[in-house]
Enzyme design. Structure first.
Site, mmCIF file in Angstrom:
data_model
loop_
_atom_site.group_PDB
_atom_site.id
_atom_site.type_symbol
_atom_site.label_atom_id
_atom_site.label_comp_id
_atom_site.label_asym_id
_atom_site.label_seq_id
_atom_site.Cartn_x
_atom_site.Cartn_y
_atom_site.Cartn_z
ATOM 1 N N LYS A 126 0.529 -1.173 -0.077
ATOM 2 C CA LYS A 126 0.100 -0.073 -0.102
ATOM 3 C C LYS A 126 0.837 1.450 0.252
ATOM 4 C CE LYS A 126 -4.469 0.596 0.715
ATOM 5 N NZ LYS A 126 -5.810 -0.151 -0.238
ATOM 6 N N ASP A 166 -7.434 4.531 -4.002
ATOM 7 C CA ASP A 166 -7.841 3.718 -2.658
ATOM 8 C C ASP A 166 -8.628 5.529 -2.965
ATOM 9 O OD1 ASP A 166 -7.763 2.024 -0.564
ATOM 10 O OD2 ASP A 166 -7.586 4.264 -0.030
HETATM 11 N N1 LIG Z 1 -10.695 2.305 -3.946
HETATM 12 C C1 LIG Z 1 -11.173 0.761 -4.098
HETATM 13 O O1 LIG Z 1 -10.057 0.126 -5.048
HETATM 14 C C2 LIG Z 1 -11.211 0.486 -2.960
HETATM 15 C C3 LIG Z 1 -11.230 1.261 -1.994
HETATM 16 N N2 LIG Z 1 -11.338 0.353 -0.036
HETATM 17 C C4 LIG Z 1 -11.905 1.557 0.866
HETATM 18 O O2 LIG Z 1 -13.144 1.885 0.678
HETATM 19 C C5 LIG Z 1 -13.162 3.249 1.753
HETATM 20 C C6 LIG Z 1 -13.332 4.440 0.725
HETATM 21 O O3 LIG Z 1 -12.115 4.375 -1.007
HETATM 22 P P1 LIG Z 1 -12.618 4.985 -1.986
HETATM 23 O O4 LIG Z 1 -14.609 5.203 -1.454
HETATM 24 O O5 LIG Z 1 -12.534 4.477 -2.499
HETATM 25 O O6 LIG Z 1 -12.898 6.104 -1.828
HETATM 26 P P2 LIG Z 1 -13.451 8.222 -2.193
HETATM 27 O O7 LIG Z 1 -11.881 8.609 -2.169
HETATM 28 O O8 LIG Z 1 -13.702 7.744 -3.528
HETATM 29 O O9 LIG Z 1 -14.224 8.053 -1.184
HETATM 30 C C7 LIG Z 1 -13.523 8.621 0.217
HETATM 31 C C8 LIG Z 1 -15.207 9.051 0.574
HETATM 32 O O10 LIG Z 1 -14.833 8.654 2.236
HETATM 33 C C9 LIG Z 1 -14.540 9.433 2.694
HETATM 34 N N3 LIG Z 1 -13.649 10.435 4.213
HETATM 35 C C10 LIG Z 1 -12.516 9.816 3.327
HETATM 36 N N4 LIG Z 1 -11.167 9.931 4.689
HETATM 37 C C11 LIG Z 1 -12.768 9.803 5.742
HETATM 38 C C12 LIG Z 1 -12.625 10.950 7.332
HETATM 39 N N5 LIG Z 1 -11.009 11.136 7.548
HETATM 40 N N6 LIG Z 1 -13.160 11.337 7.700
HETATM 41 C C13 LIG Z 1 -14.474 10.625 6.997
HETATM 42 N N7 LIG Z 1 -14.525 10.910 5.709
HETATM 43 C C14 LIG Z 1 -13.893 10.469 4.949
HETATM 44 C C15 LIG Z 1 -14.827 10.763 1.503
HETATM 45 O O11 LIG Z 1 -14.968 12.040 2.428
HETATM 46 P P3 LIG Z 1 -14.448 14.073 2.178
HETATM 47 O O12 LIG Z 1 -14.451 14.522 0.868
HETATM 48 O O13 LIG Z 1 -14.015 14.174 3.221
HETATM 49 O O14 LIG Z 1 -12.524 13.047 1.739
HETATM 50 C C16 LIG Z 1 -15.195 9.906 0.771
HETATM 51 O O15 LIG Z 1 -16.760 10.246 0.800
HETATM 52 C C17 LIG Z 1 -11.573 3.445 1.726
HETATM 53 O O16 LIG Z 1 -11.558 3.330 3.658
HETATM 54 C C18 LIG Z 1 -10.330 2.553 1.104
HETATM 55 O O17 LIG Z 1 -9.869 2.234 1.935
HETATM 56 C C19 LIG Z 1 -11.603 -0.682 0.141
HETATM 57 C C20 LIG Z 1 -11.947 -1.399 -0.960
HETATM 58 C C21 LIG Z 1 -10.813 -1.289 -2.487
HETATM 59 N N1 LIG Z 2 -7.447 -0.086 -2.161
HETATM 60 C C1 LIG Z 2 -7.557 -1.237 -2.411
HETATM 61 C C2 LIG Z 2 -7.513 -2.016 -4.147
HETATM 62 C C3 LIG Z 2 -6.061 -1.820 -4.167
HETATM 63 C C4 LIG Z 2 -6.459 -2.699 -5.862
HETATM 64 O O1 LIG Z 2 -6.861 -2.966 -6.579
HETATM 65 O O2 LIG Z 2 -4.609 -3.135 -6.144
HETATM 66 C C5 LIG Z 2 -8.418 -2.061 -1.346
HETATM 67 O O3 LIG Z 2 -8.165 -2.975 -2.415
HETATM 68 O O4 LIG Z 2 -8.240 -1.478 -0.810
#
Ligand SMILES: NC(=O)C1=CN([C@@H]2O[C@H](COP(=O)(O)OP(=O)(O)OC[C@H]3O[C@@H](n4cnc5c(N)ncnc54)[C@H](OP(=O)(O)O)[C@@H]3O)[C@@H](O)[C@H]2O)C=CC1
Ligand SMILES: N=C(CCC(=O)O)C(=O)O
Length: 447
Positions: A126, A166
């Site tokens: 990561k 992410d």
């Molecule tokens: N993208 C991927 O492929 C994957 C992502 N994830 C996990 O899913 C979650 C969301 O990721 P993703 O949708 O890609 O990210 P995005 O940046 O698209 O969205 C993140 C969301 O979470 C909010 N957020 C982020 N940080 C905080 C915080 N510290 N406090 C409150 N709200 C927060 C953001 O609001 P704001 O505008 O305030 O930042 C936004 O609404 C994360 O935990 C990520 O690690 C898991 C598996 C795969």
């Molecule tokens: N942000 C991700 C996706 C990682 C990836 O697609 O390599 C996760 O699994 O938390």
């Protein structure tokens, strides 16, 4: 057994002081895997868990860039190459002001076992930066990505380490990162996933995390004679993962009634479709991440300032935002309101107190390393398509994704089923994810 766990955690804590998120992830894992190791001579006494809890490599670097006012900004970049026993390092890149070594080590640690559960040949890693994309111009985002990749490109490659998106890293950022990598290394490869379709991306990858979460949730509900149809669902955040969850919940006949932002949460009795989240994503792209702005287009909804969506009476709760967003009080409210199922779409969104309450009350509870593995699984399928230089249809990718999620669910049941029929998915996911990595490490010697 508790003494063994506490002794192990004391050692890990002494080696990693002031890293609360990393130690939280290791503790949650150790509490279920140390008993498993202790009962098996094959694994016992080999310090496998101590080795896994030590990153193979932690790279920290300076990221200087120039903002639109001509000011020189300095951010910090990271890449944690945690474990490559079963494949090249694989894991996202997070851009958020809350990013630090502890957060990225917890994410990399979780990624090792998540990737193992997919059965695809991917190790765990990561990376990211404390750069905050909120409110930045497109030009500033591009210049930051180019500076970040100028250093990172020394340490990654299609058979070495394959980053993806992410928090704060979506299709736009992946495009800028890929362009800089290609320019410096003068090679076109599948070094990143989440790429655009025009240059090697895979259909379904944007939706995959959310789709996989809902597939896993549906599998859990079926173990108690339920399914998604007709269920009321609370989600948090409104980013890429929340968007994919909303799309698939609505497709399968469920109803999403909440989203949230740093200012509070929206409750929409009429239901929140993927299209409504699309609208919120467009607004977020302008640098405004307030959930309250939902009311401007959907005035029948209600905004709850400073509150979290976990106070709403729902059948299913799916945290989609960030780590430790759902605490013990939130868990108790959900349990008191009769929640059937809690599925972690975000990485480690539940505190240890919350997890204990869900398990003690026999709530169906899916940890992120199992339920949100659809994103990295689709990334692995993107890598496969890049290797064979062919693109599958969205139906082909979605079918493979669903098969992988069903396989993860079955692995969790195998190792997490209890005598009363309840499935402890935390125990199941941790042990199932551990076995393949441990077997590979034993075979490869003390390296
Ligand atoms: N993208 C991927 O492929 C994957 C992502 N994830 C996990 O899913 C979650 C969301 O990721 P993703 O949708 O890609 O990210 P995005 O940046 O698209 O969205 C993140 C969301 O979470 C909010 N957020 C982020 N940080 C905080 C915080 N510290 N406090 C409150 N709200 C927060 C953001 O609001 P704001 O505008 O305030 O930042 C936004 O609404 C994360 O935990 C990520 O690690 C898991 C598996 C795969
Ligand atoms: N942000 C991700 C996706 C990682 C990836 O697609 O390599 C996760 O699994 O938390």
């Amino acid at each position: 057994m508790e003494q063994k766990i506490n002794e192990f955690m004391a050692l890990v804590e002494s080696k990693n002081p002031n890293e609360p998120e990393f130690l939280q992830a290791v503790r949650e894992f150790a509490e279920t895997v140390i008993p498993f190791i202790s009962e098996r001579k094959k694994y016992d006494g080999k310090n496998i868990l101590l080795r896994i809890a030590e990153p193979e490599r932690s790279i920290i670097f300076r990221v200087p860039w120039v903002d639109d006012k001509g000011e020189i900004i300095v951010n910090r970049g990271f890449r944690i190459q945690m474990n490559s026993a079963i494949g090249p390092y694989k894991g996202g890149i997070r851009f958020h002001h809350t990013v630090n070594l502890s957060v990225l080590k917890f994410l990399a640690f979780e990624q090792v076992f998540k990737n193992s559960l997919t059965t695809l040949p991917m190790g765990g890693g990561k990376g990211g930066s404390d750069f905050d994309p909120e409110g930045k111009s497109d030009g500033e985002i591009m210049r930051f990505c180019q500076s970040f990749m100028t250093e990172l490109c020394r340490h990654i490659g299609p058979d070495l380490d394959v980053p993806a998106g992410d928090i704060g890293v979506g299709a736009r950022e992946i495009g800028y990162l890929f362009g800089q990598y290609k320019r410096i290394r003068n090679e076109f490869t599948g070094v990143l996933t989440g790429k655009g379709l025009a240059y090697g991306g895979s259909l379904i990858r944007p939706e995959a995390t959310g789709y996989g979460v809902v597939y896993f949730t549906d599998q859990m509900l079926r173990t108690i004679g339920h399914d998604i149809k007709g269920k009321v669902v609370a989600i948090s955040g409104f980013g890429n993962v929340a968007w994919g969850v909303a799309l698939k919940v609505n497709e399968l006949g469920g109803k999403v009634v909440t989203i949230s932002g740093p200012d509070g949460y929206i409750y929409d009795e009429e239901g929140i479709s993927g299209e409504k989240i699309d609208h919120m994503l467009e607004m977020r792209a302008t640098g405004d991440n307030r959930a309250e702005r939902y009311l401007e287009k959907y005035p029948n909804a209600i905004f709850h300032k400073g509150k979290s969506p976990w106070e709403v009476k729902v059948d299913i709760a799916i945290p989609c935002a960030t780590q430790n967003e759902l605490n013990g009080d939130d868990a108790q409210k959900l349990i008191d309101n009769g929640v059937l199922c809690v599925t972690e779409a975000a990485n480690m969104p539940s505190t240890l107190d919350a997890i204990k309450l869900f398990l003690d009350n026999k709530v169906l509870f899916a940890p992120g390393k199992a339920a949100n593995a659809g994103g990295v699984a689709a990334s692995g399928l993107e890598m496969t398509q890049n290797s064979i230089r062919l693109n599958w249809t969205s139906e082909e990718v979605d079918l493979r994704l669903k098969e992988i999620m069903i396989g993860i669910h079955n692995q969790c049941k195998k190792y997490g089923a209890e005598e009363d029929g309840y499935v402890n998915y935390v125990k199941g996911a941790n042990i199932a994810g551990f076995v393949k990595v441990a077997d590979a490490m034993l075979a490869q010697g003390v390296v």
